[in-house]
Design an enzyme around this catalytic site. Structure first.
Site, PDB file in Angstrom:
ATOM      1  N   GLU A 352       0.802  -1.244   0.000  1.00 36.68           N
ATOM      2  CA  GLU A 352       0.000   0.000   0.000  1.00 36.68           C
ATOM      3  C   GLU A 352       0.830   1.288   0.000  1.00 36.68           C
ATOM      4  O   GLU A 352       0.550   2.212   0.765  1.00 36.68           O
ATOM      5  CB  GLU A 352      -0.945  -0.003   1.212  1.00 36.68           C
ATOM      6  CG  GLU A 352      -1.857  -1.214   1.263  1.00 36.68           C
ATOM      7  CD  GLU A 352      -2.730  -1.272   2.498  1.00 36.68           C
ATOM      8  OE1 GLU A 352      -2.641  -0.379   3.351  1.00 36.68           O
ATOM      9  OE2 GLU A 352      -3.517  -2.239   2.609  1.00 36.68           O
ATOM     10  N   GLU A 474      -6.368 -10.790  -0.947  1.00 37.44           N
ATOM     11  CA  GLU A 474      -7.219 -10.509   0.232  1.00 37.44           C
ATOM     12  C   GLU A 474      -8.684 -10.425  -0.170  1.00 37.44           C
ATOM     13  O   GLU A 474      -9.404  -9.521   0.245  1.00 37.44           O
ATOM     14  CB  GLU A 474      -6.782  -9.199   0.904  1.00 37.44           C
ATOM     15  CG  GLU A 474      -5.315  -9.164   1.287  1.00 37.44           C
ATOM     16  CD  GLU A 474      -4.883  -7.877   1.982  1.00 37.44           C
ATOM     17  OE1 GLU A 474      -5.742  -7.111   2.447  1.00 37.44           O
ATOM     18  OE2 GLU A 474      -3.658  -7.644   2.055  1.00 37.44           O
TER      19      GLU A 474
HETATM   20  O1  9MR Z   1      -7.470  -7.951   8.766  1.00 34.38           O
HETATM   21  C1  9MR Z   1      -6.645  -6.983   9.383  1.00 34.38           C
HETATM   22  C2  9MR Z   1      -7.344  -6.382  10.588  1.00 34.38           C
HETATM   23  O2  9MR Z   1      -7.513  -7.369  11.601  1.00 34.38           O
HETATM   24  C3  9MR Z   1      -6.539  -5.232  11.132  1.00 34.38           C
HETATM   25  O3  9MR Z   1      -7.284  -4.580  12.146  1.00 34.38           O
HETATM   26  C4  9MR Z   1      -6.237  -4.254  10.017  1.00 34.38           C
HETATM   27  C5  9MR Z   1      -5.428  -3.091  10.543  1.00 34.38           C
HETATM   28  O4  9MR Z   1      -4.657  -2.482   9.593  1.00 34.38           O
HETATM   29  O5  9MR Z   1      -5.537  -4.926   8.992  1.00 34.38           O
HETATM   30  C6  9MR Z   1      -6.325  -5.892   8.386  1.00 34.38           C
HETATM   31  O6  9MR Z   1      -5.662  -6.422   7.275  1.00 34.38           O
HETATM   32  C7  9MR Z   1      -5.391  -5.503   6.215  1.00 34.38           C
HETATM   33  C8  9MR Z   1      -4.233  -6.028   5.439  1.00 34.38           C
HETATM   34  O7  9MR Z   1      -3.139  -6.218   6.291  1.00 34.38           O
HETATM   35  C9  9MR Z   1      -3.840  -5.088   4.315  1.00 34.38           C
HETATM   36  N1  9MR Z   1      -4.963  -4.818   3.459  1.00 34.38           N
HETATM   37  C10 9MR Z   1      -6.160  -4.384   4.115  1.00 34.38           C
HETATM   38  C11 9MR Z   1      -6.551  -5.390   5.204  1.00 34.38           C
HETATM   39  C12 9MR Z   1      -7.869  -5.004   5.810  1.00 34.38           C
HETATM   40  O8  9MR Z   1      -7.777  -3.797   6.522  1.00 34.38           O
END
Ligand code: 9MR
Length: 661
Positions: A352, A474
């Site tokens: 990102e 994802e």
């Molecule tokens: O699934 C993850 C969630 O539990 C966390 O709170 C969040 C915080 O940044 O991150 C989520 O995973 C993310 C992933 O690492 C990167 N792409 C977006 C995902 C959803 O937010």
């Protein structure tokens, strides 16, 4: 072990709790309750109940006592007084009383001295000795939750832990005023069987790409969730949070290393939080996607500061590059050392880094809560850190580990183009292998879906044209809040069109990874984005993406429990009957969770259990000859969950023992 029957109401949830243990807690079974089998229930009518709770350690001044100031049931509750820090509060330890790999619900009532506004939290030590914290329910106040006379009801909250977590507690915190707790109940979440007669996603798409998922430590403790993972998603697993920079970087160890050596360019790391996940992958031979090394989010600001100090000055780009190299080196070296047998086949090196406009992020701290600023950009002034990250990753990643740039909203045109330009350049330099499309999509109002299938297809086709390896990393698709059956059908149609689009590019795509298993455990749980519902059932979206595909023969997965021959048991006065298969309470030839349910129903009905003599003999499996109790059902649940390998395996550790005994 002394067994004793106690009649006691558990927080008003239980009509009749059959109990088979000694006071003050209740070990109960009642197949009909909403909260499963109650294992502890405290109404704080005496000191014994309070003795199950502690404060949070030596710097916590909280004192716990029985108080008649307020009560929701009976005449007293537990008072937590003398709290001198917001984090002080009453704690209940789980890992010395409950079973690992088992899901429990906790419910309670809480009241503040003047007003109620607390947080219900969870903490544990990793096997590397770090303590991790998680807020389970925040803003426990009367605006957000049912309340009466200032007593706020903690909603049923699921907790679980693995055998690699120690010092596991739940606790109440927030503010420093007195807190009162009443009706604290722990119950075991009923174990559900997954649908075994539906085709496996991994098998159906085996000709095209790996099918994987992202899981959390909580998932690891949920048997049905992990049954779904094993059946459908065993092509690739990602740790939902535990391999991100904030989980891996260890501030105290970084500072200690700096003090001892004078070198602040060698970050210290630990995979303690990820170990339960990695152990599962190793044991089950599941390839792992590493997520993620370099990211603006979930990366502590102190990593970019002098002395690894939250308040330090920003370090120079030169120092940060040294830190980055040593961090990436340590990350891979430690992983390979700890888990030489895991196939770390993919790694999101950078996550990102481009905005939807294809620009670097704004420079700055993460601060509190979801900032989109990037400390990497703050230190470097631009996105030049991306190339360094890939260069170091290539240098230290194990052979066979492909390196990806990963992002969301990859279909925003400027972002698509920027990612492709960067990826081709880095691939030309030999340091990048592919692009990860996160694919957090939204099927909400039909034609207003974002993105439309056409927009998604356009970006996917463009990425595939690069000739680089593409992974869907994802995938989840939200629908409306409080979705109706119609919303789920619409979501299914969208899922199908997206999967058909992805499948049409199968030669360029090596993995499709979903972001979560069941809707209720998703990061977007309010909008049901996954293929399985909270009851572990396949949703219309599951069937939709299977449509038109060749379905391989379903695999028969029912396993038979080992047969144990026992001496005769007397089940009806004067009549001695041999068990035909110990544990087979419904006498259908196998021991499975249906037998546990049958026992609980029989106990609930109370009419000599409604079992035939042979069924009775089979059901009396925990302590043969002692009569049928909830422990027999528990024993079968444990067998089913593979906590024990055969019946009977009597062990007092099954039954929670008082803290101070
Ligand atoms: O699934 C993850 C969630 O539990 C966390 O709170 C969040 C915080 O940044 O991150 C989520 O995973 C993310 C992933 O690492 C990167 N792409 C977006 C995902 C959803 O937010």
């Amino acid at each position: 072990m002394k067994k004793k029957h106690i009649s006691r109401m558990a927080a008003g949830f239980l009509a009749a709790a059959l109990t088979v243990s000694s006071a003050p807690f209740v070990l109960a079974a009642d197949g009909d309750t909403d909260i499963g089998k109650v294992v502890y229930s405290f109404d704080f009518e005496d000191d014994a109940d309070v003795s199950y709770f502690t404060n949070r350690g030596e710097n916590d001044t909280t004192q716990l006592s029985v108080s008649t100031d307020h009560a929701t049931s009976g005449s007293s509750s537990m008072l937590a007084s003398g709290r001198s820090k917001d984090w002080n509060g009453p704690a209940f330890r789980l890992d010395d009383k409950l079973e690992p790999y088992t899901e429990y619900y906790i419910s309670a009532k809480i009241k503040g001295k003047y007003y109620t506004n607390a947080t219900f939290s969870f903490q544990y030590n990793t096997s590397d000795g770090e303590t991790k914290y998680q807020n389970l329910v925040q803003n426990l106040n009367q605006s957000n939750y049912p309340a009466e006379d200032g007593w706020v009801t903690l909603p049923l909250t699921k907790v679980s832990f693995t055998d690699e977590q120690t010092g596991v507690y739940v606790y109440f915190e927030g503010g420093q005023d007195d807190l009162y707790i009443d009706e604290f109940v722990v119950s075991q979440v009923p174990v559900t069987d997954i649908e075994q007669d539906i085709p496996s996603l991994s098998a159906v798409f085996a000709d095209a790409f790996k099918i994987g998922n992202a899981i959390t430590p909580n998932n690891l403790s949920s048997k049905p969730t992990m049954d779904l993972v094993a059946k459908h998603f065993s092509g690739s697993l990602t740790a939902g949070n535990e391999m991100k920079p904030d989980a891996v970087l260890n501030q105290a160890a970084c500072q200690t290393y700096f003090e001892e050596t004078g070198d602040d360019t060698v970050p210290q790391i630990s995979f303690g939080a990820a170990k339960p996940f990695l152990n599962y992958c190793q044991k089950n031979n599941i390839p792992v996607r590493i997520h993620t090394l370099v990211w603006h989010s979930q990366t502590p600001d102190w990593f970019f500061k002098e002395g690894y100090d939250n308040n330090g000055d920003w370090v120079s780009p030169e120092k940060m590059t040294q830190r980055m190299e040593n961090y990436i080196k340590a990350y891979f070296e430690e992983l390979v050392k700890l888990y030489p047998d895991i196939d770390f086949y993919a790694c999101d090196v950078v996550n990102e880094a481009w905005t939807d406009d294809g620009k670097p992020r704004n420079p700055g701290e993460q601060g509190n809560g979801g900032s989109s600023n990037s400390a990497w950009v703050k230190v470097y002034g631009d996105n030049s850190f991306i190339e360094s990250a890939f260069t170091f990753a290539r240098k230290y990643a194990p052979e066979g580990c492909k390196l990806y740039y990963n992002d969301f909203n990859e279909y925003m045109p400027n972002k698509t183009d920027k990612i492709i330009e960067m990826a081709l350049e880095l691939n030309g330099k030999g340091v990048l292998d592919g692009i990860g499309m996160q694919s957090h999509l939204d099927a909400r109002s039909g034609s207003d879906a974002f993105p439309s299938v056409n927009v998604y297809k356009k970006a996917l086709d463009k990425f595939c044209e690069t000739g680089l390896d593409i992974q869907i990393t994802e995938l989840d698709v939200t629908t409306a809040n409080n979705p109706t059956a119609e919303n789920h059908e619409q979501q299914a149609q969208y899922y199908k069109e997206i999967m058909d689009t992805i499948y049409s590019q199968k030669d360029s795509i090596s993995a499709v990874v979903f972001w979560g298993v069941t809707d209720d455990q998703s990061w977007r749980a309010d909008r049901d984005p996954l293929l399985f519902d909270a009851e572990y059932k396949a949703k219309p979206a599951f069937y939709a993406i299977m449509e038109g595909r060749e379905i391989p023969d379903p695999v028969e997965t029912t396993t038979k429990a080992p047969i144990t021959t026992l001496p005769a048991v007397t089940t009806t006065p004067g009549e001695t009957v041999e068990p035909t298969l110990l544990g087979d309470a419904n006498n259908d030839g196998i021991v499975d969770i249906a037998d546990a349910t049958r026992i609980l129903q029989a106990i609930g009905n109370g009419d000599k259990y409604g079992l035939t003599p042979v069924q009775e003999a089979n059901a009396d499996c925990y302590d043969p000859g002692s009569g049928i109790t909830a422990l027999d059902a528990l024993a079968i649940q444990k067998l089913d969950a593979k906590v024990i390998s055969s019946l009977p395996e009597i062990d007092d550790a099954w039954v929670p023992t008082p803290l101070n005994s």
